[in-house]
Design a protein around this motif. Structure first.
Motif, short mmCIF file in Angstrom:
data_model
loop_
_atom_site.label_atom_id
_atom_site.label_comp_id
_atom_site.label_asym_id
_atom_site.label_seq_id
_atom_site.Cartn_x
_atom_site.Cartn_y
_atom_site.Cartn_z
N TYR A 27 0.72 -1.24 0.04
CA TYR A 27 -0.24 -0.10 -0.19
C TYR A 27 0.92 1.45 -0.09
O TYR A 27 0.56 2.67 -0.33
N HIS A 28 2.47 1.67 0.54
CA HIS A 28 3.04 2.37 1.20
C HIS A 28 3.48 2.68 -1.08
O HIS A 28 3.48 3.66 -0.90
N ARG A 29 3.69 1.96 -1.82
CA ARG A 29 3.91 1.29 -2.94
C ARG A 29 3.10 2.42 -4.16
O ARG A 29 3.36 3.21 -4.83
N ILE A 30 1.91 1.97 -3.92
CA ILE A 30 0.53 1.94 -4.02
C ILE A 30 0.83 4.00 -4.58
O ILE A 30 0.67 4.46 -5.19
N LEU A 31 0.36 4.65 -2.52
CA LEU A 31 0.12 5.62 -2.66
C LEU A 31 1.40 6.63 -3.35
O LEU A 31 1.50 7.94 -3.46
N GLU A 32 2.95 6.00 -2.94
CA GLU A 32 3.87 6.24 -3.69
C GLU A 32 3.79 6.97 -5.46
O GLU A 32 4.06 7.98 -5.96
N PHE A 33 3.13 5.59 -6.11
CA PHE A 33 3.08 6.01 -7.73
C PHE A 33 2.63 6.43 -7.63
O PHE A 33 1.96 7.53 -8.43
N TYR A 34 0.79 6.53 -6.77
CA TYR A 34 -0.85 7.28 -7.39
C TYR A 34 -0.15 8.79 -6.73
O TYR A 34 -0.39 9.67 -7.85
N ASN A 44 0.65 12.84 2.30
CA ASN A 44 -0.23 12.92 3.66
C ASN A 44 -1.57 13.05 3.09
O ASN A 44 -2.24 14.20 4.27
N GLN A 45 -1.74 12.90 2.36
CA GLN A 45 -3.39 12.52 1.27
C GLN A 45 -3.73 11.21 1.89
O GLN A 45 -2.72 10.35 1.91
N LYS A 46 -5.20 11.08 1.05
CA LYS A 46 -5.40 9.45 0.98
C LYS A 46 -5.81 9.38 -0.24
O LYS A 46 -6.95 10.95 -0.94
N ILE A 47 -6.13 8.56 -1.33
CA ILE A 47 -6.58 8.67 -2.54
C ILE A 47 -7.93 8.46 -2.25
O ILE A 47 -8.47 8.18 -1.02
N PRO A 48 -9.09 9.34 -3.04
CA PRO A 48 -10.56 9.19 -3.06
C PRO A 48 -11.04 8.45 -2.72
O PRO A 48 -11.89 8.34 -1.88
N CYS A 68 -7.52 4.72 1.78
CA CYS A 68 -8.11 5.69 0.50
C CYS A 68 -9.46 6.29 1.56
O CYS A 68 -10.12 6.25 2.85
N HIS A 69 -10.12 7.56 1.27
CA HIS A 69 -11.21 7.82 1.72
C HIS A 69 -12.23 6.99 1.58
O HIS A 69 -13.64 6.71 2.50
N ARG A 70 -12.35 6.69 0.97
CA ARG A 70 -13.60 4.92 0.47
C ARG A 70 -13.29 4.25 -0.35
O ARG A 70 -12.22 4.83 -1.46
N VAL A 71 -14.05 2.99 -0.24
CA VAL A 71 -13.61 1.79 -0.97
C VAL A 71 -14.80 0.53 -1.34
O VAL A 71 -15.40 1.08 -0.27
N ILE A 72 -14.78 0.62 -2.49
CA ILE A 72 -15.66 -0.34 -2.72
C ILE A 72 -14.97 -1.85 -2.74
O ILE A 72 -13.61 -2.04 -3.91
N GLY A 73 -15.38 -2.40 -2.14
CA GLY A 73 -15.30 -3.63 -2.10
C GLY A 73 -15.73 -5.00 -3.77
O GLY A 73 -17.59 -5.36 -3.11
N VAL A 74 -16.05 -5.44 -4.23
CA VAL A 74 -15.90 -6.20 -5.68
C VAL A 74 -16.05 -7.79 -5.87
O VAL A 74 -15.35 -8.05 -5.61
N ASN A 106 -14.79 7.06 -15.52
CA ASN A 106 -13.97 7.71 -15.15
C ASN A 106 -14.75 8.05 -13.84
O ASN A 106 -14.31 9.63 -13.47
N SER A 107 -14.62 7.95 -12.73
CA SER A 107 -15.38 7.92 -11.10
C SER A 107 -14.20 7.52 -10.32
O SER A 107 -13.76 7.76 -9.16
N ILE A 108 -13.04 6.86 -11.07
CA ILE A 108 -11.97 5.56 -10.03
C ILE A 108 -10.95 6.18 -10.15
O ILE A 108 -10.14 6.21 -10.33
N ASP A 109 -10.53 6.05 -9.00
CA ASP A 109 -8.57 7.01 -8.70
C ASP A 109 -7.92 5.51 -8.90
O ASP A 109 -6.40 5.89 -9.26
#
Length: 283
Positions: A27-34, A44-48, A68-74, A106-109
């Motif tokens: 998750y740290h690598r994902i945040l760095e990439f994002y 110091n932010q979250k993925i929307p 993340c501010h919000r997560v949808i599990g599918v 075009n809705s998912i970060d």
């Protein structure tokens, strides 16, 4: 998804109880990439908004919710979702990976797939990803764990024998994709100009019993149960566990005493996974 696994209530309960999670480094690598940084301490932010595809009972979904501010599990299995962990910023949706039409374009970060891509119709899934990901920075993250390794030579050979001989005929061709870390299909991944890979070594200390419980969650064990019945699978896993005990205790004696069995089955061992994390960004 043409491979309806992990759908029976008894198996999803085992999956929830024993399936291991993932290291925080993912998750740290994902945040760095994002956030386009090489230092997680600068984030110091979250993925929307993230969507975790084939989330199972939420192993990665719950971890993502901290970043993340919000997560949808599918997931395509209603029984898996019934086992999922609830949090205020997580919602779950029952759907296959190839059908994400409930999400607007075009809705998912961030789209994540944790050790599940091999079960998808990959081309259809990537079409859906391209439709829902936000342009100019939406991230697709795919990772797989492959097979575990053990730090005991005899036990490792025992594990290989168990996989190749005892479970012979129970492995789907699809599982070889993840065992080989998706290397044979990397050319099918989208956004090739942005794709990077991190190799993450992950070790956990588990008891012998916990490790065998993890193995029971594997799809070939589910197939073995379908072919030969639950009692035969329990017998197979029991024999494998006893053989592991002998490797780690260097004992050739049968394990008959109930008290001794409880002790040796709880002997701690080191289990290692090599995780390949693939990150790519929609331009």
């Amino acid at each position: 998804m043409n491979y309806p696994l992990f759908v029976e209530s008894n198996h999803t309960a085992i999956y929830k109880a024993y399936r291991p999670g993932y290291p925080q480094e993912i998750y740290h690598r994902i945040l760095e990439f994002y956030f386009n940084t090489t230092n997680i301490d600068e984030v110091n932010q979250k993925i929307p908004l993230a969507i975790d595809i084939a989330c199972g009972s939420g192993q990665a979904t719950v971890d993502l919710s901290s970043y993340c501010h919000r997560v949808i599990g599918v997931d395509g299995s209603e029984n898996q979702l019934k086992q999922a962990t609830l949090k205020d910023n997580i919602e779950y949706h029952c759907s296959n990976a190839e059908n994400l039409t409930f999400l607007p374009p075009n809705s998912i970060d961030l789209v994540t797939v944790a050790t599940a891509l091999h079960w998808f119709d990959i081309e259809k899934f990537f079409e859906q990803v391209n439709r829902i990901l936000k342009p100019n920075g939406g991230v697709l993250s795919i990772w797989g764990t492959g097979l575990p390794s053990l730090n005991n030579t005899k036990a490792l050979e025992m594990l290989k024998t168990f996989c190749h001989n005892d479970l012979k005929g129970c492995w789907s061709d699809r599982t070889h994709l993840v065992i080989n870390q998706y290397e044979s299909i990397l050319d099918k991944f989208p956004y090739q100009q942005t794709r990077i890979k991190h190799i993450i070594e992950y070790e956990r200390e588990l008891s012998i019993l916990q490790f065998v419980n993890v193995i029971e969650t594997w799809s070939p064990c589910q197939k073995y149960r379908e072919l030969y019945g639950d009692d035969k699978l329990k017998e197979l896993l029991k024999t494998f566990m006893d053989n592991l005990v002998k490797c780690y205790t260097e004992s050739t004696n049968d394990i008959n005493d109930t008290i001794d069995r409880s002790v040796v089955y709880n002997k701690m061992i080191v289990v290692k996974w090599i995780i390949h994390l693939h990150l790519m960004k929609k331009q």
